[in-house]
Design an enzyme around this catalytic site. Sequence first.
Site, short mmCIF file in Angstrom:
data_model
loop_
_atom_site.label_atom_id
_atom_site.label_comp_id
_atom_site.label_asym_id
_atom_site.label_seq_id
_atom_site.Cartn_x
_atom_site.Cartn_y
_atom_site.Cartn_z
N LYS A 15 -6.71 -45.45 86.84
CA LYS A 15 -6.58 -45.80 85.42
C LYS A 15 -5.15 -45.56 84.91
CE LYS A 15 -9.74 -42.83 84.09
NZ LYS A 15 -10.24 -42.22 85.34
N ARG A 89 -15.61 -40.37 77.42
CA ARG A 89 -16.18 -39.88 78.68
C ARG A 89 -17.62 -39.42 78.49
NH1 ARG A 89 -10.99 -38.39 81.07
NH2 ARG A 89 -11.20 -37.86 83.26
N ARG A 128 -2.52 -37.08 95.58
CA ARG A 128 -1.80 -37.42 94.35
C ARG A 128 -0.72 -36.38 94.03
NH1 ARG A 128 -4.86 -39.25 89.07
NH2 ARG A 128 -6.07 -37.33 89.29
N ARG A 161 -1.36 -31.61 90.47
CA ARG A 161 -2.08 -31.12 89.29
C ARG A 161 -3.01 -29.98 89.67
NH1 ARG A 161 -4.51 -36.39 86.40
NH2 ARG A 161 -6.35 -35.03 86.41
N ARG A 172 -15.48 -32.65 88.70
CA ARG A 172 -15.10 -33.83 87.91
C ARG A 172 -15.98 -35.02 88.27
NH1 ARG A 172 -9.09 -33.76 89.65
NH2 ARG A 172 -8.83 -35.72 88.55
P1 ADP Z 1 -8.79 -37.96 85.84
O1 ADP Z 1 -9.19 -39.32 85.31
O2 ADP Z 1 -7.98 -38.06 87.08
O3 ADP Z 1 -9.93 -37.01 85.98
P2 ADP Z 1 -7.49 -37.23 83.29
O4 ADP Z 1 -6.04 -37.00 83.24
O5 ADP Z 1 -8.04 -38.42 82.58
O6 ADP Z 1 -7.83 -37.25 84.83
O7 ADP Z 1 -8.26 -35.95 82.72
C1 ADP Z 1 -8.01 -34.66 83.20
C2 ADP Z 1 -8.97 -33.66 82.58
O8 ADP Z 1 -8.77 -33.62 81.15
C3 ADP Z 1 -10.46 -33.98 82.73
O9 ADP Z 1 -10.98 -33.54 83.97
C4 ADP Z 1 -11.05 -33.21 81.55
O10 ADP Z 1 -11.11 -31.82 81.81
C5 ADP Z 1 -10.00 -33.41 80.46
N1 ADP Z 1 -10.32 -34.61 79.65
C6 ADP Z 1 -9.58 -35.76 79.60
N2 ADP Z 1 -10.19 -36.68 78.81
C7 ADP Z 1 -11.31 -36.09 78.33
C8 ADP Z 1 -12.38 -36.52 77.48
N3 ADP Z 1 -12.40 -37.76 76.97
N4 ADP Z 1 -13.38 -35.64 77.21
C9 ADP Z 1 -13.38 -34.41 77.74
N5 ADP Z 1 -12.43 -33.95 78.56
C10 ADP Z 1 -11.40 -34.76 78.87
#
Ligand code: ADP
Length: 215
Positions: A15, A89, A128, A161, A172
């Site tokens: 994404k 999410r 990554r 990360r 996750r």
């Molecule tokens: P990825 O898609 O690789 O898991 P992101 O950078 O989108 O990584 O998100 C990293 C972390 O940030 C998630 O695992 C979560 O803990 C938090 N996070 C991001 N977006 C949300 C959301 N919409 N609701 C709740 N937690 C979120």
Amino acid sequence: MKKNIILMGPPGAGKGTLAKKLISFGLVHISTGDMFREAIKEGTELGKLAKSFIDDGHLVPDDVTIGIVKERLSKPDCENGFLLDGFPRTLPQAEALEKLSKEINRPIEVVINLDCDEEELIRRVSGRRVCKNCGAPYHIVNMKPNKDGICDICGGPLIQRADDNEEAMKVRLQHYVSQTKPLLDYYAKLGNLVSYNSLMGSDKLFDEISEFLKK
Ligand code: ADP
Ligand code: ZN
């Protein structure tokens, strides 16, 4: 040109990489993950709270996440179109977004889902690396930087990360399956869902999605 887009897909589906290419169309990239990581870097209260969830792979609570997205989406630069990456999410987030996007007269036009199998996701996430300065994404095999460990764009150091480890990734993926994946049905019912297989690679994916968005 379609605007006001949601990018959905499991962690590691690509994404962020796709979003960084799509901003060439003038869409504002809104990544809740990036916003949280920025807050963590700055050491704000939001950052401290977010870190306690993110590092173990858990979701940040809905009220907090919905709050930061509301604030961001209402800013004037989103008027010409935005690209949501990592939000919504959960169902409460999706419902809050439906309400908000109507209120501010910026309705969601399309939801793009990136499909990917679990084995590949784990391979992608474990390899990554991201630039510590500008956040640009790399992969130690698929998307190598020109110089090992150095960002092509800004020269910053590439790091892993904190949540890109096997344990956090398992958590996750569980959150994805139980809370995020069901949203595909929600958007399919609303009638604005399209799906792409992210195994085709980031360049081809960008070409196909660009064509679709221009229609
Ligand atoms: P990825 O898609 O690789 O898991 P992101 O950078 O989108 O990584 O998100 C990293 C972390 O940030 C998630 O695992 C979560 O803990 C938090 N996070 C991001 N977006 C949300 C959301 N919409 N609701 C709740 N937690 C979120
Ligand atoms: Zn960089």
